[in-house]
Design an enzyme around this catalytic site. Structure first.
Site, PDB file in Angstrom:
ATOM      1  N   LEU A  33       0.812  -1.225   0.000  1.00  0.00           N
ATOM      2  CA  LEU A  33       0.000   0.000   0.000  1.00  0.00           C
ATOM      3  C   LEU A  33       0.843   1.272   0.000  1.00  0.00           C
ATOM      4  CD1 LEU A  33      -2.854  -1.154   2.449  1.00  0.00           C
ATOM      5  CD2 LEU A  33      -2.794  -1.300  -0.051  1.00  0.00           C
ATOM      6  N   PHE A  80       2.950  -6.982 -10.455  1.00  0.00           N
ATOM      7  CA  PHE A  80       2.881  -5.539 -10.710  1.00  0.00           C
ATOM      8  C   PHE A  80       3.688  -4.738  -9.689  1.00  0.00           C
ATOM      9  CE2 PHE A  80      -1.411  -6.921 -12.211  1.00  0.00           C
ATOM     10  CZ  PHE A  80      -1.376  -6.412 -13.495  1.00  0.00           C
ATOM     11  N   SER A 124       7.939  -2.555 -19.522  1.00  0.00           N
ATOM     12  CA  SER A 124       7.569  -1.236 -20.046  1.00  0.00           C
ATOM     13  C   SER A 124       8.243  -0.977 -21.384  1.00  0.00           C
ATOM     14  CB  SER A 124       8.019  -0.185 -19.027  1.00  0.00           C
ATOM     15  OG  SER A 124       7.964   1.100 -19.577  1.00  0.00           O
ATOM     16  N   TYR A 149      14.533   3.883 -13.101  1.00  0.00           N
ATOM     17  CA  TYR A 149      13.281   3.120 -13.186  1.00  0.00           C
ATOM     18  C   TYR A 149      13.314   2.188 -14.400  1.00  0.00           C
ATOM     19  CZ  TYR A 149       8.589   1.929 -14.639  1.00  0.00           C
ATOM     20  OH  TYR A 149       7.496   1.226 -15.083  1.00  0.00           O
ATOM     21  N   LYS A 153      13.422  -2.222 -14.978  1.00  0.00           N
ATOM     22  CA  LYS A 153      12.594  -3.087 -15.846  1.00  0.00           C
ATOM     23  C   LYS A 153      13.488  -3.950 -16.742  1.00  0.00           C
ATOM     24  CE  LYS A 153       8.613  -1.749 -14.371  1.00  0.00           C
ATOM     25  NZ  LYS A 153       7.843  -2.645 -13.506  1.00  0.00           N
ATOM     26  N   ASN A 199       2.709  12.050 -15.072  1.00  0.00           N
ATOM     27  CA  ASN A 199       2.227  11.586 -16.376  1.00  0.00           C
ATOM     28  C   ASN A 199       1.126  12.497 -16.919  1.00  0.00           C
ATOM     29  OD1 ASN A 199       2.844   8.571 -14.898  1.00  0.00           O
ATOM     30  ND2 ASN A 199       3.807   9.052 -16.840  1.00  0.00           N
TER      31      ASN A 199
HETATM   32  P1  NAD Z   1       0.767   1.590  -9.028  1.00  0.00           P
HETATM   33  O1  NAD Z   1       1.764   2.360  -8.238  1.00  0.00           O
HETATM   34  O2  NAD Z   1      -0.639   2.064  -9.052  1.00  0.00           O
HETATM   35  O3  NAD Z   1       0.789   0.031  -8.594  1.00  0.00           O
HETATM   36  C1  NAD Z   1       1.925  -0.584  -8.066  1.00  0.00           C
HETATM   37  C2  NAD Z   1       1.520  -1.210  -6.740  1.00  0.00           C
HETATM   38  O4  NAD Z   1       2.645  -1.879  -6.169  1.00  0.00           O
HETATM   39  C3  NAD Z   1       1.047  -0.186  -5.713  1.00  0.00           C
HETATM   40  O5  NAD Z   1      -0.223  -0.585  -5.227  1.00  0.00           O
HETATM   41  C4  NAD Z   1       2.108  -0.236  -4.602  1.00  0.00           C
HETATM   42  O6  NAD Z   1       1.558   0.027  -3.341  1.00  0.00           O
HETATM   43  C5  NAD Z   1       2.645  -1.634  -4.767  1.00  0.00           C
HETATM   44  N1  NAD Z   1       4.034  -1.846  -4.311  1.00  0.00           N
HETATM   45  C6  NAD Z   1       5.136  -1.124  -4.633  1.00  0.00           C
HETATM   46  N2  NAD Z   1       6.221  -1.654  -4.029  1.00  0.00           N
HETATM   47  C7  NAD Z   1       5.807  -2.752  -3.329  1.00  0.00           C
HETATM   48  C8  NAD Z   1       6.440  -3.707  -2.509  1.00  0.00           C
HETATM   49  N3  NAD Z   1       7.751  -3.638  -2.253  1.00  0.00           N
HETATM   50  N4  NAD Z   1       5.706  -4.690  -1.963  1.00  0.00           N
HETATM   51  C9  NAD Z   1       4.360  -4.761  -2.192  1.00  0.00           C
HETATM   52  N5  NAD Z   1       3.696  -3.875  -2.939  1.00  0.00           N
HETATM   53  C10 NAD Z   1       4.410  -2.871  -3.507  1.00  0.00           C
HETATM   54  O7  NAD Z   1       1.336   1.513 -10.532  1.00  0.00           O
HETATM   55  P2  NAD Z   1       0.660   0.963 -11.860  1.00  0.00           P
HETATM   56  O8  NAD Z   1       0.564   2.086 -12.818  1.00  0.00           O
HETATM   57  O9  NAD Z   1      -0.537   0.152 -11.548  1.00  0.00           O
HETATM   58  O10 NAD Z   1       1.840   0.033 -12.376  1.00  0.00           O
HETATM   59  C11 NAD Z   1       1.876  -1.370 -12.114  1.00  0.00           C
HETATM   60  C12 NAD Z   1       3.148  -1.946 -12.707  1.00  0.00           C
HETATM   61  O11 NAD Z   1       3.175  -1.661 -14.110  1.00  0.00           O
HETATM   62  C13 NAD Z   1       4.428  -1.337 -12.137  1.00  0.00           C
HETATM   63  O12 NAD Z   1       5.400  -2.366 -12.040  1.00  0.00           O
HETATM   64  C14 NAD Z   1       4.843  -0.337 -13.196  1.00  0.00           C
HETATM   65  O13 NAD Z   1       6.237  -0.113 -13.190  1.00  0.00           O
HETATM   66  C15 NAD Z   1       4.402  -1.039 -14.457  1.00  0.00           C
HETATM   67  N6  NAD Z   1       4.168  -0.118 -15.577  1.00  0.00           N
HETATM   68  C16 NAD Z   1       3.331   0.949 -15.404  1.00  0.00           C
HETATM   69  C17 NAD Z   1       3.137   1.841 -16.458  1.00  0.00           C
HETATM   70  C18 NAD Z   1       2.271   3.061 -16.289  1.00  0.00           C
HETATM   71  O14 NAD Z   1       2.427   4.017 -17.067  1.00  0.00           O
HETATM   72  N7  NAD Z   1       1.338   3.085 -15.335  1.00  0.00           N
HETATM   73  C19 NAD Z   1       3.777   1.615 -17.683  1.00  0.00           C
HETATM   74  C20 NAD Z   1       4.611   0.502 -17.824  1.00  0.00           C
HETATM   75  C21 NAD Z   1       4.801  -0.368 -16.751  1.00  0.00           C
HETATM   76  C1  WQD Z   2       3.397  11.530 -22.353  1.00  0.00           C
HETATM   77  C2  WQD Z   2       3.587  12.748 -23.243  1.00  0.00           C
HETATM   78  C3  WQD Z   2       5.270  14.269 -22.472  1.00  0.00           C
HETATM   79  C4  WQD Z   2       3.161  15.478 -18.821  1.00  0.00           C
HETATM   80  C5  WQD Z   2       6.243   7.473 -18.916  1.00  0.00           C
HETATM   81  C6  WQD Z   2       7.438   6.648 -18.519  1.00  0.00           C
HETATM   82  C7  WQD Z   2       7.333   5.270 -19.117  1.00  0.00           C
HETATM   83  C8  WQD Z   2       5.986   4.609 -18.791  1.00  0.00           C
HETATM   84  C9  WQD Z   2       4.833   5.519 -19.064  1.00  0.00           C
HETATM   85  C10 WQD Z   2       6.194   3.189 -16.898  1.00  0.00           C
HETATM   86  C11 WQD Z   2       5.058  13.125 -23.468  1.00  0.00           C
HETATM   87  C12 WQD Z   2       3.904  14.924 -22.442  1.00  0.00           C
HETATM   88  C13 WQD Z   2       3.522  14.882 -20.008  1.00  0.00           C
HETATM   89  C14 WQD Z   2       2.854  16.886 -18.815  1.00  0.00           C
HETATM   90  C15 WQD Z   2       3.264  16.954 -21.192  1.00  0.00           C
HETATM   91  N1  WQD Z   2       5.867   4.278 -17.406  1.00  0.00           N
HETATM   92  N2  WQD Z   2       3.575  15.598 -21.177  1.00  0.00           N
HETATM   93  N3  WQD Z   2       2.932  17.563 -20.008  1.00  0.00           N
HETATM   94  O1  WQD Z   2       6.956   9.972 -20.733  1.00  0.00           O
HETATM   95  O2  WQD Z   2       5.680   8.639 -22.496  1.00  0.00           O
HETATM   96  O3  WQD Z   2       6.195   7.588 -20.344  1.00  0.00           O
HETATM   97  O4  WQD Z   2       5.044   6.811 -18.462  1.00  0.00           O
HETATM   98  O5  WQD Z   2       6.830   2.297 -17.364  1.00  0.00           O
HETATM   99  O6  WQD Z   2       8.410   4.542 -18.607  1.00  0.00           O
HETATM  100  O7  WQD Z   2       8.619   7.302 -18.977  1.00  0.00           O
HETATM  101  O8  WQD Z   2       4.493   9.359 -20.404  1.00  0.00           O
HETATM  102  O9  WQD Z   2       2.512  10.524 -19.569  1.00  0.00           O
HETATM  103  O10 WQD Z   2       4.794  11.266 -18.761  1.00  0.00           O
HETATM  104  O11 WQD Z   2       4.127  11.719 -21.137  1.00  0.00           O
HETATM  105  O12 WQD Z   2       3.313  17.619 -22.244  1.00  0.00           O
HETATM  106  O13 WQD Z   2       2.563  17.500 -17.775  1.00  0.00           O
HETATM  107  O14 WQD Z   2       2.985  13.891 -22.601  1.00  0.00           O
HETATM  108  O15 WQD Z   2       6.258  15.187 -22.881  1.00  0.00           O
HETATM  109  O16 WQD Z   2       5.164  13.587 -24.793  1.00  0.00           O
HETATM  110  P1  WQD Z   2       5.928   8.950 -21.065  1.00  0.00           P
HETATM  111  P2  WQD Z   2       3.941  10.724 -19.861  1.00  0.00           P
END
Ligand code: NAD
Ligand code: WQD
Length: 338
Positions: A33, A80, A124, A149, A153, A199
């Protein structure tokens, strides 16, 4: 069949737990959490009419993991749990390596010792780095990550592949997500980030509910049709459904595999603004600012391998992604609350 979902209270995890329950699986969730609340899972139970077993535990706590496997029959794991902020990872690399990589190794050791060797992992598109030209394919080179980060991955992918190569009983499926946005169409669960979001879509939603004055578009001189960054936004429910297909795959065979989960379509920041404006029925305040360090022009997937091998493809378009995000945010301006 019972699936252990680490990080299952979070944004993507909660949507995936919902789809697991809808598909007839039992779900056991562990989450510490640190970036979520159990309210998400209560609402998943409410929407599905089914129950979720929640255990507050940290994936770095080996004794807690051993208890989870001893007390529950787990057929496969969807992993996740992890920290996911790019800027925070640059400030606290050791915390990111310890939590994400240390936690994953600990989880895999507990899985191995419990005889559960099937895992789906949240990777990712960031592992492709900035040098490959979109559409990005799974066989393109990885390795040039630009922040800790992303490096977590990349390393975890390698650790899981090495594990599957060394022991043929393992089944590993690496899912490379592009840019997840959207929310369940009930408007009851969605993304609830803490503090000021990094984001794009969560930031826009804070502007929509009046908590932030305007969006800053990071750069309008990229090499893209309108000068703003182009990304492959994917509805979180489509993403969740991709996990169901991946679970079926790891349950059915051994070895390791990689799939992009994206739509294959790139939208610019201005496209996203226009789609949100349509969903809210009014203009969204924004201004152009400088580029954000590390941002690339264009990033979108070739999703054909997932379609071919998993029978999965994204079905929800940008209009639906924006409508569902707006519904969630307007119904829950404070997210899940305190
Ligand atoms: P999120 O932060 O909403 O979910 C991650 C969850 O993991 C959270 O509920 C957090 O409390 C839990 N957590 C973190 N460290 C922990 C630990 N040590 N033990 C137990 N629980 C732990 O994020 P999300 O957007 O749902 O992402 C889920 C997964 O997908 C992550 O691994 C993230 O890196 C990956 N991912 C997310 C995105 C994105 O843009 N959201 C993109 C690519 C990959
Ligand atoms: C999207 C677009 C910004 C915010 C990131 C991580 C990636 C993955 C997903 C986990 C870009 C623009 C953004 C703002 C803006 N996460 N932007 N104003 O950078 O593609 O990816 O999240 O794995 O690893 O790097 O996503 O949503 O941050 O940006 O103009 O306030 O929006 O420049 O073009 P990104 P993002």
């Amino acid at each position: 069949m019972s699936i252990l979902v680490t990080g299952g209270a979070g944004y993507i995890g909660s949507h995936t737990v919902l789809e697991l329950l809808n598909a007839g699986y039992d779900a056991v969730v562990i989450d510490n959490l640190c970036n979520s609340k159990t309210e998400s899972l209560k609402r998943v139970e409410e929407i599905t009419g089914k129950s979720v077993k929640f255990i507050k535990a940290d994936i770095r706590d080996r004794a807690a993991l051993d208890d989870v496997f001893a007390n529950n029959k787990i057929d496969a794991v969807i992993h996740f749990a992890g920290l996911k902020s790019v800027p925070e990872s640059a400030e606290k690399p050791l915390e990111y390596y310890e939590n994400n990589i240390g936690g994953t190794v600990n989880l895999c050791l507990a899985m191995r010792d419990a005889g559960c060797k099937k895992i789906v992992f949240s990777s990712s598109a960031t592992v492709y780095g900035g040098d490959n030209v979109s559409p990005l394919r799974e066989d393109m080179p990885t390795g040039k990550t630009t922040n800790p980060y992303g490096t977590t991955k990349l390393y975890i992918e390698k650790i899981l592949q090495d594990t599957a190569a060394a022991d043929k009983d393992w089944s590993v499926c690496l899912l490379r997500y592009f840019n997840p946005i959207g929310a369940h169409e009930s408007g009851r669960i969605g993304e609830d980030p803490r503090g000021i979001p990094n984001n794009l879509m969560p930031y826009i939603m804070r502007v929509v509910v009046g908590k932030l004055p305007e969006l800053v578009v990071y750069g309008n001189d990229f090499d893209t049709p309108d000068g703003t960054g182009v990304r492959d936004y994917i509805h979180v429910v489509d993403l969740a459904l991709g996990h169901i297909k991946a679970v079926e795959k790891v349950l059915g065979e051994t070895g390791s595999s990689i799939y992009n989960l994206g739509t294959g379509i790139g939208y610019s920041v201005l496209d996203i603004i226009a789609a949100v404006e349509k969903a809210i029925g009014r203009p969204l305040p924004y201004k152009f600012g400088p580029r954000r360090a590390g941002d690339i022009d264009t990033c979108f997937s070739d999703p054909s391998k997932a379609k071919r091998e998993l029978g999965w493809e994204a079905k929800r378009n940008l209009e639906k992604m924006c409508e569902d995000t707006v519904r969630w945010q307007l119904n829950n301006p404070d997210g899940y609350g305190d």
